[in-house]
Design a protein around this motif. Sequence first.
Motif, PDB file in Angstrom:
ATOM      1  N   UNK A 166       0.837  -1.204   0.000  1.00  0.00           N
ATOM      2  CA  UNK A 166       0.000   0.000   0.000  1.00  0.00           C
ATOM      3  C   UNK A 166       0.870   1.252   0.000  1.00  0.00           C
ATOM      4  N   UNK A 167       0.338   2.301  -0.613  1.00  0.00           N
ATOM      5  CA  UNK A 167       1.053   3.577  -0.691  1.00  0.00           C
ATOM      6  C   UNK A 167       0.022   4.695  -0.758  1.00  0.00           C
ATOM      7  N   UNK A 168      -0.649   5.011   0.353  1.00  0.00           N
ATOM      8  CA  UNK A 168      -1.744   5.987   0.306  1.00  0.00           C
ATOM      9  C   UNK A 168      -1.279   7.370  -0.119  1.00  0.00           C
ATOM     10  N   UNK A 169      -2.135   8.031  -0.913  1.00  0.00           N
ATOM     11  CA  UNK A 169      -1.913   9.414  -1.317  1.00  0.00           C
ATOM     12  C   UNK A 169      -3.101  10.227  -0.812  1.00  0.00           C
ATOM     13  N   UNK A 170      -2.802  11.304  -0.099  1.00  0.00           N
ATOM     14  CA  UNK A 170      -3.839  12.110   0.549  1.00  0.00           C
ATOM     15  C   UNK A 170      -3.705  13.559   0.104  1.00  0.00           C
ATOM     16  N   UNK A 171      -4.835  14.187  -0.165  1.00  0.00           N
ATOM     17  CA  UNK A 171      -4.808  15.582  -0.571  1.00  0.00           C
ATOM     18  C   UNK A 171      -6.169  16.236  -0.395  1.00  0.00           C
ATOM     19  N   UNK A 172      -6.234  17.552  -0.634  1.00  0.00           N
ATOM     20  CA  UNK A 172      -7.494  18.285  -0.444  1.00  0.00           C
ATOM     21  C   UNK A 172      -8.463  18.058  -1.594  1.00  0.00           C
ATOM     22  N   UNK A 173      -9.736  18.119  -1.285  1.00  0.00           N
ATOM     23  CA  UNK A 173     -10.779  18.168  -2.302  1.00  0.00           C
ATOM     24  C   UNK A 173     -10.872  19.619  -2.770  1.00  0.00           C
ATOM     25  N   UNK A 174     -10.413  19.943  -3.981  1.00  0.00           N
ATOM     26  CA  UNK A 174     -10.349  21.350  -4.402  1.00  0.00           C
ATOM     27  C   UNK A 174     -11.705  21.986  -4.655  1.00  0.00           C
ATOM     28  N   UNK A 175     -12.774  21.186  -4.629  1.00  0.00           N
ATOM     29  CA  UNK A 175     -14.113  21.726  -4.848  1.00  0.00           C
ATOM     30  C   UNK A 175     -14.913  21.830  -3.553  1.00  0.00           C
ATOM     31  N   UNK A 176     -14.247  21.601  -2.412  1.00  0.00           N
ATOM     32  CA  UNK A 176     -15.012  21.547  -1.162  1.00  0.00           C
ATOM     33  C   UNK A 176     -15.197  22.902  -0.506  1.00  0.00           C
ATOM     34  N   UNK A 177     -14.678  23.979  -1.111  1.00  0.00           N
ATOM     35  CA  UNK A 177     -14.972  25.315  -0.604  1.00  0.00           C
ATOM     36  C   UNK A 177     -15.254  26.234  -1.786  1.00  0.00           C
ATOM     37  N   UNK A 178     -15.706  27.445  -1.493  1.00  0.00           N
ATOM     38  CA  UNK A 178     -16.119  28.377  -2.551  1.00  0.00           C
ATOM     39  C   UNK A 178     -15.816  29.789  -2.082  1.00  0.00           C
ATOM     40  N   UNK A 179     -15.558  30.690  -3.026  1.00  0.00           N
ATOM     41  CA  UNK A 179     -15.215  32.058  -2.646  1.00  0.00           C
ATOM     42  C   UNK A 179     -16.457  32.875  -2.336  1.00  0.00           C
ATOM     43  N   UNK A 180     -16.248  34.011  -1.625  1.00  0.00           N
ATOM     44  CA  UNK A 180     -17.364  34.850  -1.193  1.00  0.00           C
ATOM     45  C   UNK A 180     -18.131  35.439  -2.368  1.00  0.00           C
ATOM     46  N   UNK A 181     -17.398  35.823  -3.426  1.00  0.00           N
ATOM     47  CA  UNK A 181     -18.068  36.437  -4.577  1.00  0.00           C
ATOM     48  C   UNK A 181     -19.073  35.510  -5.212  1.00  0.00           C
TER      49      UNK A 181
END
Length: 504
Positions: A443-458
């Motif tokens: 096993x060689x897990x790769x972990x990172x952020x979900x780039x669609x899990x936040x949104x800008x104020x505008x």
Amino acid sequence: MKRPRWSWLAVAMMVTVTPATATNGYFAHGHGASQRAMGGAGTAMAEDAFAVTGNPAAGVWVGDALDATFTLLVPVRDYSATARGEGAGPGLFTIGQVDGLRSRRERFYVPGVAFARRAGRAHAWGLAVYANGLNTVYPGNAARFAKRIPLLTAECEGTFGGGAPVVGGPPDVAGLCGNDSPLTGVDLAQVLVVPHYSRRLGRRWSLGISPVLAVQRFEAKGLSAFAAFSNAPGQVSDRDMEYSFGGGVRVGVFGLPVDWLALGASFQSRIDMQPFDAYAGLFPEQGAFDIPSTWNVGFALLLPGRQRLALDFQRIGYRDVPIFRNGVEPEAFVNGCLLPRLLAAQTGGLLGDGGPSRSCLGGDGGPGFGWRNVGVLKVGYQVVLGSFVLRAGYSRSDTPIVPEHVLFNIVAPGVPDEHFTAGFSFRMSSALSVDVAAMYAPANPVRGPNPLSHVDAGLVRILGGAALPGLTEGDAIYGADPQDQEVEVDMYQLELTVGIGYRF
């Protein structure tokens, strides 16, 4: 679709192939029992007729041979997704929190066959047929679209929201749920038919060439919620199995500059494939799915006591191909596709028509897996002991998946970066041998952020949510956010290959 004549051989083999997730991205670490037992090394060796899969110039050194293999591959794939951080504001897309959701189908069967025949002392020809592929099938879980954004929030069954709205969840007012399959995954199998010709140059060197003819099939399930963000909404997911055909070329050189050293090198071009028309709204460039280029260099030391030590380096050019090169780029995807589509949906077309965009799925710049090129170092050892040939090997590679593009790689978790291999051949007679190879990829897990899990104020203000708490004009528009959802993909593999070899 008109099928070229050679393709019927590949299609016939494909009937017996179940797609598998290979280990150097989606390429197998080697082909044939001897290569598989030696960590995939073999560019400068000619142990069996499968030698031409790494270097067509090896064919003239193999002699007259027929080799067949049958491989059992057991890839164990899973993914995890965290909850978003406390105080997180609105989000565009999140996967339901889960720890180690495991893919179904963990046994795959992959046949292969190779033939080599001498034509005089200086020429040889033959044919090899082998396979690559990837597969995932995730049951259950759910996805949420437009969290805390009025009139757009929806919670849908399936990892990527391909199913119906979740019972008891918010009403799907904007129609974002896929309403198709809650099972999520992809199914890719490639069969390569490789005729080869090699010629000796003097006593110690040879050149070889192989036309590489390929047929591939593909199917996707559980991705139809993303049809709203595609240039071809009806060609994203849950279609019939689609086939495509194509070809390229491989060339190689092989030599014995001195009695104790063999050298080899080869290059395979990018294999141009017909696009998957049924998935023109999923892959960049309207369904394009070419096979990346590769090149290999290697040497083998012929040591005393009938021993050999082989070392190879392989480079896989995943970034040649848009489906692998393109990643999920939040700014381009949101501004160029997602935002215009949401505005058009909320205003009935008054603010934009949601027309085609190069940033949407299926567009030239649309999202793909975001893989990097892969370099693979392979080392193998063998020794002849009477009727037995004992082998062992190891390979180490780059992982094609990078943390910032982990989200879509849930369906293609090609993360293993090491292979430990061993095997043997038993010579039953001067003509017949039995070959066995085993492989373990940890096993060689790769972990990172979900780039669609936040949104800008505008974006939220435009969509009518200016009063949402915890969101200020100073909020970051794109990029890493400490409140992002984290996604992790992982896989380990076991493999067993059994082969029969016959020498004429």
